[in-house]
Write a protein that holds these residues in place. Structure first.
Motif, PDB file in Angstrom:
ATOM      1  N   TYR A   1       1.033  -1.461  -0.466  1.00 24.56           N
ATOM      2  CA  TYR A   1      -0.050   0.162  -0.200  1.00 24.56           C
ATOM      3  C   TYR A   1       1.249   1.294  -0.125  1.00 24.56           C
ATOM      4  N   PHE A   2       1.776   0.691   0.354  1.00 26.81           N
ATOM      5  CA  PHE A   2       2.959   2.493   0.471  1.00 26.81           C
ATOM      6  C   PHE A   2       4.189   2.374  -0.096  1.00 26.81           C
ATOM      7  N   GLN A   3       4.171   1.969  -1.195  1.00 28.13           N
ATOM      8  CA  GLN A   3       5.724   1.672  -1.572  1.00 28.13           C
ATOM      9  C   GLN A   3       6.855   1.213  -1.195  1.00 28.13           C
TER      10      GLN A   3
ATOM     11  N   VAL B   1       0.997  10.906   0.519  1.00 25.51           N
ATOM     12  CA  VAL B   1       1.360  10.108  -0.854  1.00 25.51           C
ATOM     13  C   VAL B   1       0.802  11.005  -1.901  1.00 25.51           C
TER      14      VAL B   1
ATOM     15  N   ALA C   1      -4.606  11.794  -4.145  1.00 30.38           N
ATOM     16  CA  ALA C   1      -4.131  10.405  -4.220  1.00 30.38           C
ATOM     17  C   ALA C   1      -4.583   9.705  -2.472  1.00 30.38           C
TER      18      ALA C   1
ATOM     19  N   LEU D   1      -6.156   6.188  -1.666  1.00 34.97           N
ATOM     20  CA  LEU D   1      -5.272   5.517  -1.418  1.00 34.97           C
ATOM     21  C   LEU D   1      -6.683   4.542  -0.362  1.00 34.97           C
ATOM     22  N   THR D   2      -8.022   5.559   0.306  1.00 32.41           N
ATOM     23  CA  THR D   2      -8.560   5.491   1.400  1.00 32.41           C
ATOM     24  C   THR D   2      -9.821   4.380   0.825  1.00 32.41           C
TER      25      THR D   2
ATOM     26  N   ARG E   1      -9.542   2.153  -1.292  1.00 32.26           N
ATOM     27  CA  ARG E   1      -8.373   1.235  -2.360  1.00 32.26           C
ATOM     28  C   ARG E   1      -8.358   0.245  -0.547  1.00 32.26           C
ATOM     29  N   PHE E   2      -8.185   1.130   0.904  1.00 30.11           N
ATOM     30  CA  PHE E   2      -8.432   0.574   1.853  1.00 30.11           C
ATOM     31  C   PHE E   2      -9.643   0.151   2.117  1.00 30.11           C
TER      32      PHE E   2
ATOM     33  N   ILE F   1      -3.293   8.641   6.474  1.00 32.30           N
ATOM     34  CA  ILE F   1      -2.125   9.668   4.474  1.00 32.30           C
ATOM     35  C   ILE F   1      -2.696  10.839   4.708  1.00 32.30           C
TER      36      ILE F   1
END
Length: 130
Positions: free
Chosen positions: A23-25, A82, A87, A91-92, A94-95, A128
Motif C-alpha cells: 500500500y505504501f511502496q 501520498v 491520492a 488510497l482511502t 482502496r483500503f 494518509i
C-alpha cells in the motif's frame, strides 16, 4: 537533526512487511534475525525518503492494553504523504474496498492537512496525507 526511524512491535512480521510494501511502496531490507533472543526485524524505506519504519517481532512482547479507538499518551500515529488530495481519496477507498478500517474519512484539518486515517493490520493508526 532528523528522525531516523520509528519502530513497531508486531505479531505477524511478514504480513506487516507485505502490507507496507503493497500500500505504501515501502522497500524492506534483508530480514535481520537474532536466534538467541528470537528477535527478527525489517527496516522499511519509502520512495520519497524520510524516516524508515522498523518492524520488530519477538516472543513474549505483550499486546497493547490501549483502546485503539481512543486517544492516549505516547506515540499514537504516524503519517505517510501520498502526494495529493486525489491520492489520499484513492488510497482511502482502496483500503475500504480491501477491508481495512477507515477510522477518519478524508478531510481538511484545521492545521492545514488533507488526510484520512486507517488502521494497519495490527491496528496502528496511519494518517494518509496529501
Amino acid at each position: 537533526m532528523r528522525i531516523e526511524h520509528l519502530a513497531l512491535w508486531v505479531r505477524d512480521l511478514e504480513a506487516m512487511r507485505t502490507f507496507y510494501e503493497t500500500y505504501f511502496q515501502a522497500t524492506a531490507n534483508e530480514k535481520y534475525t537474532n536466534h538467541s533472543k528470537g528477535f527478527s526485524s525489517y527496516f522499511l524505506s519509502f520512495p520519497e525518503g524520510g524516516p524508515r519504519l522498523e518492524l520488530m517481532q519477538m516472543p513474549g512482547i505483550p499486546d497493547t492494553m490501549n483502546d485503539v479507538l481512543a486517544q492516549f499518551t505516547g506515540l499514537v500515529h504516524f503519517a505517510v504523504s501520498v502526494g495529493g488530495e486525489a491520492a489520499v481519496d484513492a488510497l482511502t477507498e482502496r483500503f475500504r474496498t480491501d477491508g481495512f478500517p477507515v477510522v477518519g474519512e478524508p478531510r481538511h484539518t484545521g492545521d492545514g492537512y488533507y488526510e484520512s486515517v486507517i488502521f494497519d493490520p495490527e491496528q496502528n493508526r496511519v494518517e494518509i496525507t496529501a
